[in-house]
Design a protein around this motif. Structure first.
Motif, PDB file in Angstrom:
ATOM      1  N   ASP A  98       4.738  28.995 -58.519  1.00  0.00           N
ATOM      2  CA  ASP A  98       5.121  27.765 -59.206  1.00  0.00           C
ATOM      3  C   ASP A  98       4.157  26.619 -58.926  1.00  0.00           C
ATOM      4  O   ASP A  98       4.114  25.652 -59.687  1.00  0.00           O
ATOM      5  N   GLU A 247      13.137  13.845 -57.423  1.00  0.00           N
ATOM      6  CA  GLU A 247      12.543  15.178 -57.229  1.00  0.00           C
ATOM      7  C   GLU A 247      12.828  15.706 -55.830  1.00  0.00           C
ATOM      8  O   GLU A 247      13.052  16.908 -55.649  1.00  0.00           O
ATOM      9  N   SER A 251      15.212  19.098 -54.867  1.00  0.00           N
ATOM     10  CA  SER A 251      14.697  20.223 -54.077  1.00  0.00           C
ATOM     11  C   SER A 251      15.293  20.299 -52.678  1.00  0.00           C
ATOM     12  O   SER A 251      15.024  21.272 -51.951  1.00  0.00           O
ATOM     13  N   LYS A 285      15.665  31.534 -56.371  1.00  0.00           N
ATOM     14  CA  LYS A 285      15.656  31.911 -57.781  1.00  0.00           C
ATOM     15  C   LYS A 285      17.018  32.460 -58.205  1.00  0.00           C
ATOM     16  O   LYS A 285      17.502  32.172 -59.303  1.00  0.00           O
ATOM     17  N   ALA A 288      19.433  29.460 -58.464  1.00  0.00           N
ATOM     18  CA  ALA A 288      19.169  28.636 -59.647  1.00  0.00           C
ATOM     19  C   ALA A 288      19.675  29.305 -60.922  1.00  0.00           C
ATOM     20  O   ALA A 288      20.172  28.629 -61.835  1.00  0.00           O
ATOM     21  N   GLU A 291      19.385  28.254 -65.043  1.00  0.00           N
ATOM     22  CA  GLU A 291      18.951  26.865 -65.078  1.00  0.00           C
ATOM     23  C   GLU A 291      17.578  26.671 -64.431  1.00  0.00           C
ATOM     24  O   GLU A 291      16.975  25.609 -64.560  1.00  0.00           O
ATOM     25  N   GLY A 292      17.104  27.668 -63.706  1.00  0.00           N
ATOM     26  CA  GLY A 292      15.817  27.550 -63.039  1.00  0.00           C
ATOM     27  C   GLY A 292      14.653  27.878 -63.958  1.00  0.00           C
ATOM     28  O   GLY A 292      14.810  28.551 -64.976  1.00  0.00           O
ATOM     29  N   HIS A 293      13.484  27.371 -63.597  1.00  0.00           N
ATOM     30  CA  HIS A 293      12.252  27.662 -64.336  1.00  0.00           C
ATOM     31  C   HIS A 293      11.224  28.264 -63.379  1.00  0.00           C
ATOM     32  O   HIS A 293      10.046  27.907 -63.418  1.00  0.00           O
ATOM     33  N   PHE A 294      11.707  29.146 -62.533  1.00  0.00           N
ATOM     34  CA  PHE A 294      10.835  29.744 -61.522  1.00  0.00           C
ATOM     35  C   PHE A 294       9.741  30.562 -62.197  1.00  0.00           C
ATOM     36  O   PHE A 294       9.992  31.331 -63.117  1.00  0.00           O
ATOM     37  N   ASP A 298       8.776  25.323 -61.390  1.00  0.00           N
ATOM     38  CA  ASP A 298       9.993  24.767 -60.813  1.00  0.00           C
ATOM     39  C   ASP A 298       9.663  24.189 -59.432  1.00  0.00           C
ATOM     40  O   ASP A 298       9.055  24.867 -58.601  1.00  0.00           O
ATOM     41  N   ARG A 300      11.540  23.659 -56.948  1.00  0.00           N
ATOM     42  CA  ARG A 300      12.168  24.434 -55.875  1.00  0.00           C
ATOM     43  C   ARG A 300      11.348  25.678 -55.536  1.00  0.00           C
ATOM     44  O   ARG A 300      11.414  26.189 -54.421  1.00  0.00           O
TER      45      ARG A 300
END
Length: 497
Positions: A98, A247, A251, A285, A288, A291-294, A298, A300
């Motif tokens: 990421d 941000e 995180s 991951k 998340a 909803e995550g964008h790993f 992302d 996180r």
């Protein structure tokens, strides 16, 4: 109260002007070494060890210097991972997933500053854990035998296939390629040459530096050349170089969870920051979810592995100090430093040499503060590397890569092998095979094989040792869950369609 008194006495040692200066020098050198692809903390500590001894530093000062280098390397490894997609060491591999996408989005400064803050929090959590739980957790760590370590490695690899990638089959194949590469060379037990093709140059196996620079650095150069031909300019630096409060709060949960997990993984002798960062990434991951964008930038995804690998680095001091068992390759080098001073790590060290132990623990707090103060102002400087045009950046990366590989054995064979692996890595990247899984398979492979060999030697060839015990059985269940999870998700998507 007794622990606090010892800690205060440790701060008196660590805050001595000479030791404070050594901590600063070590943190700075560690950051620089960490950002150079292929070097990593083991090489950084090994390079400084003879200097520390030659300068006549006392044991406590030498350990403070080496510990600062260790932590600095863990911080520095993220810089090239985020900016160039080339991890400084194995623990920084997950930071590329990421970190580099964030850099391509013009958020390199945000990624760098957030990773520095995550590293600080993770190290702080682990250092507090070292103070409070060192003797207790040392006994817990020793419960992991060869069988437990083998199944732990299996679980780590299945985690990659189950969670890190949306293509579990390709991820699994990449990990198996990494496991195959680690088998090249002389078998440590039987002395048999394996997959050397009668080449004396392969008798020592394929060095990690050659692997990581070939697959990451050379393949990245080829990708950059491909884009340069299409007229791609240098990546944009972005307007902001620091993360904001929103941000950070976004995180924070990932940072704290990964810091705690990294600490406990770091206690396990030999597990190390690589496993800690991989498991923390996959865990976040999973948390998340949709909803995550790993993998696409992302925050996180950069915060979790950075908090975990730095927490693991601090946690690895527990087995070294309390059991005399190195928690990582770097602490193994530091144990060598103790032997130079005729000091034997182990349970008696806390009572016989309290100044050395607690001075080292206190220096971990101080070193992390120094690294945070040192790294945050330099974020803008590091981010400016993105403004360097490709016709300058590509030759610079190539020069550093070739020098780093040639310095190992000083043979042109390693350079040719590096280029061949880079071309192979370029092909794998074009086919969407995750190189991070391949490198992790290589890193985990040696410990995995040695643990299997030792377990079967203990049981005289009886494979049931790999299935007996609560820890082993729990890890097998988790591994099976990781294998079945992608199948379940595929069936669910097919049913929904």
């Amino acid at each position: 109260m007794e622990t606090l008194e010892y800690l205060m006495s440790g701060f008196q040692v660590a805050l001595m002007p000479k030791n404070l200066m050594l901590a600063f020098v070590g943190a700075f050198i560690g950051t620089i070494v960490g950002m150079l692809p292929g070097l990593g903390p083991i090489n950084g500590v090994a390079l400084l060890l003879p200097f520390a001894f030659a300068l006549g530093l006392p044991a406590d000062s030498a350990l403070i210097l080496l510990a600062a280098v260790y932590l600095g390397c863990e911080y520095g490894g993220r810089i090239s991972a985020i900016l160039l997609n080339v991890p400084g060491d194995a623990a920084a591999i997950m930071s590329t997933l990421d970190g580099y996408p964030l850099a391509k989005q013009g958020k390199a400064g945000i990624a760098l500053s957030l990773s520095a803050a995550s590293s600080f929090v993770g190290s702080l959590i682990a250092t507090i854990g070292v103070v409070l739980f060192a003797p207790l957790l040392a006994h817990w760590a020793i419960a992991f035998g060869p069988a437990e370590y083998f199944v732990l490695m299996v679980f780590a690899i299945t985690c990659l296939s189950g969670l890190v990638s949306d293509q579990p089959v390709k991820t699994g194949v990449a990990a198996l390629i990494g496991l195959g590469l680690v088998m090249v060379g002389v078998d440590a037990v039987t002395g048999v040459y394996r997959f050397t093709f009668d080449s004396i140059n392969l008798s020592d196996g394929i060095q990690f530096t050659t692997i990581v620079i070939g697959f990451f650095s050379v393949s990245e150069i080829l990708i950059m050349l491909e884009h340069t031909e299409k007229g791609q300019k240098a990546l944009e630096q972005g307007k902001r170089t620091l993360f904001n409060l929103k941000e950070l709060l976004f995180s924070l949960g990932a940072i704290v969870r990964s810091g705690v997990a990294g600490f406990f993984i770091g206690i396990l002798p030999g597990a190390g920051a690589t496993i800690a960062s991989a498991m923390s990434y996959t865990n976040e991951k999973k948390i998340a979810g949709k909803e995550g964008h790993f993998g696409n930038g992302d925050l996180r995804g950069i915060a979790a592995p950075e908090a975990a690998n730095n927490a693991s680095a601090c946690g690895s001091f527990i087995p070294m100090l309390t059991l005399g068992v190195p928690g990582s390759g770097t602490t193994a080098v530091m144990m060598g430093a103790l032997t130079l001073y005729n000091i034997t790590p182990g349970p008696q060290l806390f009572s016989e040499q309290p100044d050395i132990v607690w001075g080292l623990i206190a220096s971990l707090f101080i070193g992390n503060v120094i690294l945070l103060i040192l790294n945050i102002p330099l974020v803008g400087f590091f981010a400016k590397l993105l403004n360097v045009p490709n016709y300058i950046l590509i030759p610079a990366i190539a020069a550093v890569s070739f020098v780093g590989v040639y310095a190992i054995h000083s043979t042109t064979f390693d350079l040719i092998l590096m280029v061949c692996l880079g071309i192979f890595g370029y092909i794998l990247r074009k086919l969407n095979f995750p190189l991070s899984a391949l490198i992790l398979g290589y890193v985990l492979g040696e410990l995995m094989e040695s643990s299997l060999r030792r377990a079967l030697s203990i049981s005289q060839g009886d494979v049931s040792i790999l299935f007996n015990g609560v820890i082993v059985q729990a890890l097998w269940v988790l591994s099976a869950f990781m294998v079945l999870l992608p199948i379940y998700r595929w069936l669910r998507r097919r049913k929904a369609a």
